[in-house]
Design a protein around this motif. Structure first.
Motif, PDB file in Angstrom:
ATOM      1  N   ALA A   1      13.050  31.584   4.667  1.00  0.00           N
ATOM      2  CA  ALA A   1      14.478  31.775   4.392  1.00  0.00           C
ATOM      3  C   ALA A   1      15.297  31.601   5.673  1.00  0.00           C
ATOM      4  N   LEU A   2      14.796  32.138   6.777  1.00  0.00           N
ATOM      5  CA  LEU A   2      15.483  32.012   8.057  1.00  0.00           C
ATOM      6  C   LEU A   2      15.561  30.557   8.505  1.00  0.00           C
ATOM      7  N   PHE A   3      14.497  29.803   8.267  1.00  0.00           N
ATOM      8  CA  PHE A   3      14.479  28.398   8.658  1.00  0.00           C
ATOM      9  C   PHE A   3      15.549  27.610   7.901  1.00  0.00           C
ATOM     10  N   ILE A   4      15.657  27.851   6.597  1.00  0.00           N
ATOM     11  CA  ILE A   4      16.665  27.151   5.790  1.00  0.00           C
ATOM     12  C   ILE A   4      18.078  27.576   6.201  1.00  0.00           C
ATOM     13  N   LEU A   5      18.256  28.864   6.416  1.00  0.00           N
ATOM     14  CA  LEU A   5      19.551  29.382   6.872  1.00  0.00           C
ATOM     15  C   LEU A   5      19.945  28.724   8.197  1.00  0.00           C
ATOM     16  N   ALA A   6      18.997  28.649   9.125  1.00  0.00           N
ATOM     17  CA  ALA A   6      19.273  28.043  10.422  1.00  0.00           C
ATOM     18  C   ALA A   6      19.547  26.552  10.300  1.00  0.00           C
ATOM     19  N   GLY A   7      18.889  25.885   9.347  1.00  0.00           N
ATOM     20  CA  GLY A   7      19.153  24.465   9.120  1.00  0.00           C
ATOM     21  C   GLY A   7      20.609  24.229   8.749  1.00  0.00           C
TER      22      GLY A   7
END
Length: 410
Positions: A109-115
């Motif tokens: 979830a953090l990776f997608i948010l950061a993307g």
């Protein structure tokens, strides 16, 4: 001329952009709350907990350059909307991640948010530098980034009372669900508003971007010919890595009995001073850099942070806590100053240069991980020598690396 007729219209777009800077500042600083929270929930080591920042900032490295090309083809407005929607999806995924009690799901979830935030950064930062006079680009971006720091100041305060306050009584990950649902809703509302309002149509590959350098203008055949840009990418790497490292481990440091012995929620509230210092520094720095060369201010602030961290390691105790909190004040102008200096004179390569610079934000993934390795082996306070090295490089960039070199056309 025609250009002067457009200048008054820049106030509206810049006001809209300040809201974006505020939101991604708030979201990014919540990672400093997530690290100690999920460390307690999942019983993690420093290295394991640092994977939160690692996944978040690795997204910048993977997404940034493709995002630069995307913004170049879509334009800044559509790029911003896409970034907001992607970030909202990442926030929504926190709900099932907490429900599944899965650390891996949180990292995804953090990776997608950061993307999504990466796309926002790639679109919004150069957009701010373009909307106005080239010679005041660093000052303008610094003032806009001050609202990013306002978000990073508010974030720990919100996280301390909604997330960390529950750590002392529970090991439940569900305390993150409601805050991130609210954030997702806010991001989607902003995306709708931006879709409805009119922004100046400046394409990502704008060839009219001017240069503020004294170097003779030559048309570059490749983005890789701009040495000051490439050194700036390393500067962004070092700056973001240093800033995130200090912010990530300050709460744990303030909790330790030999430093301050604070509770998690109290330490989280003190962390707001670190980000609040950056906010104050950006407002002040934006005014100063309208009159003083940005590179000189960058060099001065770098020296200040090297001294503060050195004294913190040497002195320990509450002095170390306050010295490291003061680092935030001198962090203030670094990101926008390095960013604007590195984009100077890029012309049609501006959006691609922005993408490369945002790739440097991966420093926020790697330097905290490196510091975590030293924290587990030689102690947390001593491990702060890692961000000190980052500030030493920024000193070099402020003194020499920022200078636009004559292009080698051979």
């Amino acid at each position: 001329m025609n250009n002067s007729n457009h200048i008054p219209n820049y106030r509206g777009p810049l006001a809209v952009l300040t809201v974006l800077f505020f939101m991604w500042g708030l979201i990014t600083s919540l990672n400093d709350i997530l690290v100690p929270h999920l460390k307690a929930v999942f019983t993690l080591s420093y290295v394991q907990a640092s994977l939160i920042q690692f996944c978040f900032f690795t997204a910048y490295f993977i997404v940034s350059f493709p995002a630069g090309r995307l913004v170049e083809s879509l334009g800044y407005k559509k790029g911003i909307i896409l970034g907001l929607c992607t970030a909202a999806v990442g926030c929504l995924l926190f709900y099932p991640a907490a429900g599944a009690h899965s650390y891996t799901f949180f990292l995804l979830a953090l990776f997608i948010l950061a993307g999504g935030i990466t796309i926002l950064q790639v679109a919004a930062n150069p957009y701010v530098t373009i909307l106005g006079k080239p010679e005041t680009a660093a000052s303008r971006l610094t003032l806009t980034q001050a609202f990013n720091s306002l978000g990073t100041t508010v974030g720990p305060l919100i996280g301390a009372v909604t997330i960390l306050a529950l750590v002392e009584h529970s090991t439940d990950a569900s305390s993150v669900q409601m805050p991130y649902l609210i954030l997702a809703g806010m991001l989607l509302v902003i995306a709708i508003i931006i879709g409805l309002i009119k922004l100046p149509q400046i394409k990502g590959g704008n060839e009219e971007v001017q240069t503020n350098s004294a170097a003779p203008h030559q048309e570059a055949k490749s983005i890789w010919q701009h040495k000051h840009l490439l050194l700036g990418v390393v500067g962004i790497f070092m700056y973001v890595g240093a800033e995130v490292s200090v912010g990530t481990y300050l709460i744990s440091l303030m909790e330790s009995p030999e430093v301050a012995g604070l509770t998690s929620s109290a330490a989280g509230q003190y962390l707001a001073l670190y980000w609040g210092g950056a906010m104050v520094g950006r407002f002040v720095g934006g005014v100063i850099m309208a009159k003083v060369k940005p590179s000189h201010v960058l060099a001065f602030n770098s020296i200040a942070n090297v001294i503060l961290i050195g004294l913190a390691i040497a002195m320990s105790g509450k002095f170390a806590m306050w010295a490291l909190l003061c680092v935030g004040l001198f962090n203030s102008i670094m990101f926008p100053t390095i960013f604007s200096l590195a984009l100077d004179g890029l012309g049609k390569f501006t959006s691609k240069g922005s993408g490369l610079l945002c790739m440097g934000i991966v420093g926020g993934a790697l330097l905290p991980l490196i510091q975590a390795i030293f924290a587990d082996s030689i102690g947390l306070l001593t491990s702060f020598f890692v961000p000190m090295i980052g500030y030493l490089y920024i000193l070099f960039y402020g003194l020499k690396g920022y200078r636009v070199q004559p292009l080698n056309t051979h």
